[in-house]
Design an enzyme around this catalytic site. Structure first.
Site, short mmCIF file in Angstrom:
data_model
loop_
_atom_site.label_atom_id
_atom_site.label_comp_id
_atom_site.label_asym_id
_atom_site.label_seq_id
_atom_site.Cartn_x
_atom_site.Cartn_y
_atom_site.Cartn_z
N PRO A 2 81.21 69.95 9.05
CA PRO A 2 80.90 68.94 8.16
C PRO A 2 82.17 68.60 7.36
O PRO A 2 82.99 69.75 6.88
CB PRO A 2 79.71 69.52 7.00
CG PRO A 2 79.35 70.80 7.84
CD PRO A 2 80.37 71.08 8.84
N GLU A 3 82.47 67.38 7.13
CA GLU A 3 83.49 67.12 6.21
C GLU A 3 83.04 66.74 4.77
O GLU A 3 81.89 66.78 4.75
CB GLU A 3 84.25 65.78 6.88
CG GLU A 3 85.07 66.25 8.14
CD GLU A 3 86.51 65.69 8.13
OE1 GLU A 3 87.17 65.53 6.83
OE2 GLU A 3 87.00 65.42 9.10
N LYS A 55 84.85 70.61 -0.23
CA LYS A 55 83.66 71.04 0.71
C LYS A 55 82.88 72.15 0.31
O LYS A 55 82.07 72.77 0.71
CB LYS A 55 84.26 71.11 2.18
CG LYS A 55 84.82 69.89 2.81
CD LYS A 55 85.01 69.89 4.28
CE LYS A 55 86.62 70.35 4.63
NZ LYS A 55 86.66 70.32 5.97
N ARG A 251 97.50 69.87 14.06
CA ARG A 251 96.12 68.92 14.53
C ARG A 251 96.74 67.70 15.07
O ARG A 251 97.86 67.27 14.79
CB ARG A 251 95.37 68.55 13.27
CG ARG A 251 95.12 69.91 12.25
CD ARG A 251 94.21 70.75 12.75
NE ARG A 251 92.96 69.94 12.99
CZ ARG A 251 91.99 69.89 11.76
NH1 ARG A 251 92.26 70.31 11.00
NH2 ARG A 251 90.64 69.33 11.97
#
Ligand SMILES: [Zn+2]
Length: 261
Positions: A2-3, A55, A251
């Protein structure tokens, strides 16, 4: 994973359904996910406020206790009509005085629940959806920064909750090459970037919230229409040129070499 938009959707739903509810008791079905005397802190406590920072989710309870919840990879937090009926991936349940429940469901049990105090609330960067996050705030952060724009945007101490997907999407919208040195961006570019961050994040929150209708049905951000993220070699939706990929900070960064300068 989940972002921010998924976590925000979880919080919005929980605020509507359970803010103000009285917790009779909490039961930890998988004690290893918790840190501190969480069950004792929840006994006959009122859920006063659901807060999100980046988050992280914070459940503010009466008597000053705060539960810090992180969903990690597969966690979810939502209200159920009857706390007696639980599926087997529920790791913790808060039994409410009206018979309903709040469940922490997590198939992989990687999420965490910790009891903290006001002083232990973590320092986080600007909330992109907070009205106080203005162009001036972004410009102040960017000033003197030697970091590439993409790395800068993912730094949680600067802007919280902007993950790999939305950082790439915001830079595309703003027409900024992800390798551009942040401190070198002109005011006009920063203004476009600020607008792009707001549009990308609020658009994502709205669509995730809409799709997130059924309990336990976490819709991943990747399923939305994305302009660059995960589209290496595919045609840019604006200019038609192939989307490129490069590695930044370990990334993948996706971008269009023509639309982003
Ligand atoms: Zn393009």
């Amino acid at each position: 994973m989940p972002e921010l938009p998924e976590v925000e959707a979880v919080c919005r739903k929980l605020r509507l359904e359970a803010e103000g509810a009285i917790i009779q008791r909490m039961r930890l079905l998988r004690p290893s996910i918790a840190k501190g005397e969480v069950e004792a802190a929840c006994r006959k406590a009122k859920l006063e406020r659901v807060e999100r920072r980046g988050k992280n989710i914070f459940l503010h309870l009466s008597r000053g206790a705060i539960l810090h919840i992180h969903l990690r990879m597969t966690g979810n937090l939502y209200a159920v009509p009857d706390h007696r009926f639980l599926i087997n991936t529920v790791r913790a349940v808060w039994e409410l005085s009206d018979g309903r429940g709040i469940v922490f469901e997590d198939p992989r049990a990687l999420g965490r629940i910790a009891l903290i105090t006001e002083n232990e609330l973590p320092e986080t960067g600007w909330e992109p959806l907070d009205p106080a996050f203005t162009v001036e705030a972004l410009a102040a952060l960017a000033k003197g920064s030697k970091k590439p724009a993409k790395i800068f945007l993912m730094d949680q101490t600067k802007v919280a909750g902007l993950g790999n997907i939305y950082a790439a999407e915001a830079l595309f919208r703003a027409g900024i090459d992800p390798r551009r040195v942040m401190g070198s961006l002109k005011r006009s570019k920063l203004r476009r970037l600020h607008t792009a961050i707001l549009e990308v994040m609020s658009g994502a929150v709205e669509s995730v919230y809409e799709l997130y209708s059924k309990p336990g049905n976490m819709i991943e951000a990747e399923r939305q229409t994305l302009m660059v993220y995960g589209r290496e070699g595919e045609a840019c939706r604006v200019c038609g040129r192939g989307i490129l990929r490069l590695a930044q900070g370990g990334r993948s960064t996706y971008y269009c070499g023509r639309c982003q300068r």
